[in-house]
Write an enzyme that holds these catalytic residues in place. Structure first.
Site, PDB file in Angstrom:
ATOM      1  N   HIS A   1      39.260  48.365  93.811  1.00 59.89           N
ATOM      2  CA  HIS A   1      39.177  49.461  92.887  1.00 59.89           C
ATOM      3  C   HIS A   1      38.456  49.142  91.421  1.00 59.89           C
ATOM      4  O   HIS A   1      38.172  49.847  90.772  1.00 59.89           O
ATOM      5  CB  HIS A   1      40.887  49.799  92.361  1.00 59.89           C
ATOM      6  CG  HIS A   1      41.696  50.740  93.481  1.00 59.89           C
ATOM      7  ND1 HIS A   1      41.754  50.226  94.718  1.00 59.89           N
ATOM      8  CD2 HIS A   1      41.905  51.884  93.355  1.00 59.89           C
ATOM      9  CE1 HIS A   1      42.810  51.031  95.256  1.00 59.89           C
ATOM     10  NE2 HIS A   1      42.757  51.887  94.668  1.00 59.89           N
TER      11      HIS A   1
ATOM     12  N   CYS B   1      39.923  45.896 101.069  1.00 61.83           N
ATOM     13  CA  CYS B   1      41.233  45.760 100.249  1.00 61.83           C
ATOM     14  C   CYS B   1      41.372  44.406 100.113  1.00 61.83           C
ATOM     15  O   CYS B   1      41.599  43.481 101.081  1.00 61.83           O
ATOM     16  CB  CYS B   1      42.401  46.509 100.801  1.00 61.83           C
ATOM     17  SG  CYS B   1      43.718  46.218  99.667  1.00 61.83           S
TER      18      CYS B   1
ATOM     19  N   CYS C   1      39.517  43.052  93.564  1.00 61.54           N
ATOM     20  CA  CYS C   1      40.128  44.306  93.979  1.00 61.54           C
ATOM     21  C   CYS C   1      39.221  45.202  93.918  1.00 61.54           C
ATOM     22  O   CYS C   1      38.406  45.459  92.994  1.00 61.54           O
ATOM     23  CB  CYS C   1      41.499  44.718  92.764  1.00 61.54           C
ATOM     24  SG  CYS C   1      42.021  46.200  93.304  1.00 61.54           S
TER      25      CYS C   1
ATOM     26  N   GLU D   1      43.522  55.268  90.551  1.00 60.65           N
ATOM     27  CA  GLU D   1      44.023  56.206  91.666  1.00 60.65           C
ATOM     28  C   GLU D   1      44.368  57.676  90.945  1.00 60.65           C
ATOM     29  O   GLU D   1      44.290  58.732  91.314  1.00 60.65           O
ATOM     30  CB  GLU D   1      45.332  55.826  91.996  1.00 60.65           C
ATOM     31  CG  GLU D   1      45.036  54.519  93.363  1.00 60.65           C
ATOM     32  CD  GLU D   1      44.445  55.252  94.319  1.00 60.65           C
ATOM     33  OE1 GLU D   1      45.000  56.303  94.979  1.00 60.65           O
ATOM     34  OE2 GLU D   1      43.632  54.493  94.924  1.00 60.65           O
TER      35      GLU D   1
ATOM     36  N   ASP E   1      41.661  50.922 103.196  1.00 58.77           N
ATOM     37  CA  ASP E   1      42.094  50.336 101.857  1.00 58.77           C
ATOM     38  C   ASP E   1      43.296  50.935 101.476  1.00 58.77           C
ATOM     39  O   ASP E   1      43.751  52.125 102.216  1.00 58.77           O
ATOM     40  CB  ASP E   1      41.066  50.604 100.688  1.00 58.77           C
ATOM     41  CG  ASP E   1      41.459  50.220  99.217  1.00 58.77           C
ATOM     42  OD1 ASP E   1      42.011  49.055  99.290  1.00 58.77           O
ATOM     43  OD2 ASP E   1      41.362  50.834  98.388  1.00 58.77           O
ATOM     44  N   SER E   2      44.147  50.596 100.611  1.00 57.52           N
ATOM     45  CA  SER E   2      45.342  51.288 100.167  1.00 57.52           C
ATOM     46  C   SER E   2      45.291  52.606  99.280  1.00 57.52           C
ATOM     47  O   SER E   2      45.840  53.133  99.269  1.00 57.52           O
ATOM     48  CB  SER E   2      45.938  50.236  99.167  1.00 57.52           C
ATOM     49  OG  SER E   2      45.271  50.075  98.150  1.00 57.52           O
TER      50      SER E   2
HETATM   51  N1  DGL Z   1      41.913  47.983  96.279  1.00 62.08           N
HETATM   52  C1  DGL Z   1      42.973  46.803  96.675  1.00 62.08           C
HETATM   53  C2  DGL Z   1      42.546  45.824  96.507  1.00 62.08           C
HETATM   54  O1  DGL Z   1      41.328  45.404  96.578  1.00 62.08           O
HETATM   55  C3  DGL Z   1      44.427  47.004  96.207  1.00 62.08           C
HETATM   56  C4  DGL Z   1      44.964  47.978  95.269  1.00 62.08           C
HETATM   57  C5  DGL Z   1      46.436  47.852  95.352  1.00 62.08           C
HETATM   58  O2  DGL Z   1      46.920  48.809  96.353  1.00 62.08           O
HETATM   59  O3  DGL Z   1      47.155  47.343  94.724  1.00 62.08           O
HETATM   60  O4  DGL Z   1      43.267  44.769  96.415  1.00 62.08           O
END
Ligand code: DGL
Length: 276
Positions: A187, A74, A185, A153, A11-12
């Protein structure tokens, strides 16, 4: 290390932990290798070419380990690179968008589905397309929430600032008469209590984590409910390894809170990503 064959999760940043937790729950015998590109997070407002380049750098890093499946945990990377990653890698590659859409279709009663995600995920309309493919007569509405990932984050998801931001960002969903909202997302499940409060109790929140983990299980031929008496025990107890391109301590703090057990995190700065 070579005793284990890992399920790699990328993931990012910390968002993929929401998927990792579910994979650990459904497949408790499996070892997880996690890489979060926290140094370059967020991906969501970057150009597709950049997201593609960064994603394949993460894939190259985890490919140095013995891995048996890759989960692109992600949505942004899934929307941009999943098909190409499937073509390039000789192992099962699982994204989070199709499972998320499937989970939403399984829950909605009115076929009125909202999707929140990063700017890139929403711009690609990947969720809307996936939802429509599964149920053509559904209504899907996408909303980008660029402020959410930085809140998670930086571990500010429990603050009043986060509550106000979530409320303000989700205001356009009011009056759309949705019954289901996809957290598009990885997150966002960390903000789920605030999101639920903002949209009200009548809307069911969907995280793709559960359905993605079930898909991993199906593809690996495992059982979604862990071990059964007839199933052979693994030779080695599972081992979970966490790497981040960013700050290990900050990743560890969020990971331990979310996973509920102590983890060791190794920082792998980008310039050292390819050194073994
Ligand atoms: N967690 C990521 C997603 O599901 C991306 C968050 C990001 O880096 O913008 O899209």
């Amino acid at each position: 290390m070579s005793d284990h064959e890992f399920i790699a999760i990328i993931d990012s940043g910390v968002g993929g932990l929401t998927v990792a937790r579910e994979v650990m729950r459904q497949l408790p015998g499996e070892s997880i290798l996690y890489f979060g590109d926290n140094a370059r997070c967020p991906y969501g407002s970057r150009a597709p070419e950049e997201i593609q380049a960064f994603s394949f750098q993460m894939i190259e890093f985890v490919s140095k380990f013995p891995i048996k499946a890759l989960v692109v945990a992600c949505n942004t990377a899934t929307a941009v690179v999943l098909e190409e990653a499937k073509k390039r890698l000789p192992l099962p590659v699982i994204g989070v968008i199709e499972p998320g859409a499937r989970a939403a279709i399984g829950v909605t009663k009115t076929n009125r589905i909202g999707v929140i995600g990063t700017e890139t995920t929403i711009r690609t309309k990947a969720y809307e397309l996936a939802v429509k493919q599964l149920r053509p007569d559904s209504f899907a509405f996408g909303l980008a929430c660029p402020a959410f990932v930085p809140l998670v984050e930086t571990h500010r998801q429990h603050t009043e600032e986060a509550q106000k931001e979530v409320e303000r960002t989700l205001a356009p969903l009011q009056g759309l008469d949705l019954d289901t909202l996809i957290l598009g997302c990885t997150h966002y499940p960390l903000l789920a209590p605030l999101i639920q409060e903002a949209v009200g109790p009548k809307i069911t929140l969907i995280s793709s984590a559960e359905e993605t983990a079930s898909e991993v299980s199906r593809l690996l031929g495992g059982l979604t409910d862990g071990f059964s008496p007839g199933k052979a025990l693994p030779l080695f107890p599972p081992r979970h390894c966490f790497y981040t391109s960013g700050n290990a301590l900050s990743f560890q703090r969020i990971a331990e809170e979310w996973l509920g057990f102590p983890v060791e995190v190794e920082s792998r700065p980008l310039e050292k990503l390819y050194q073994s």
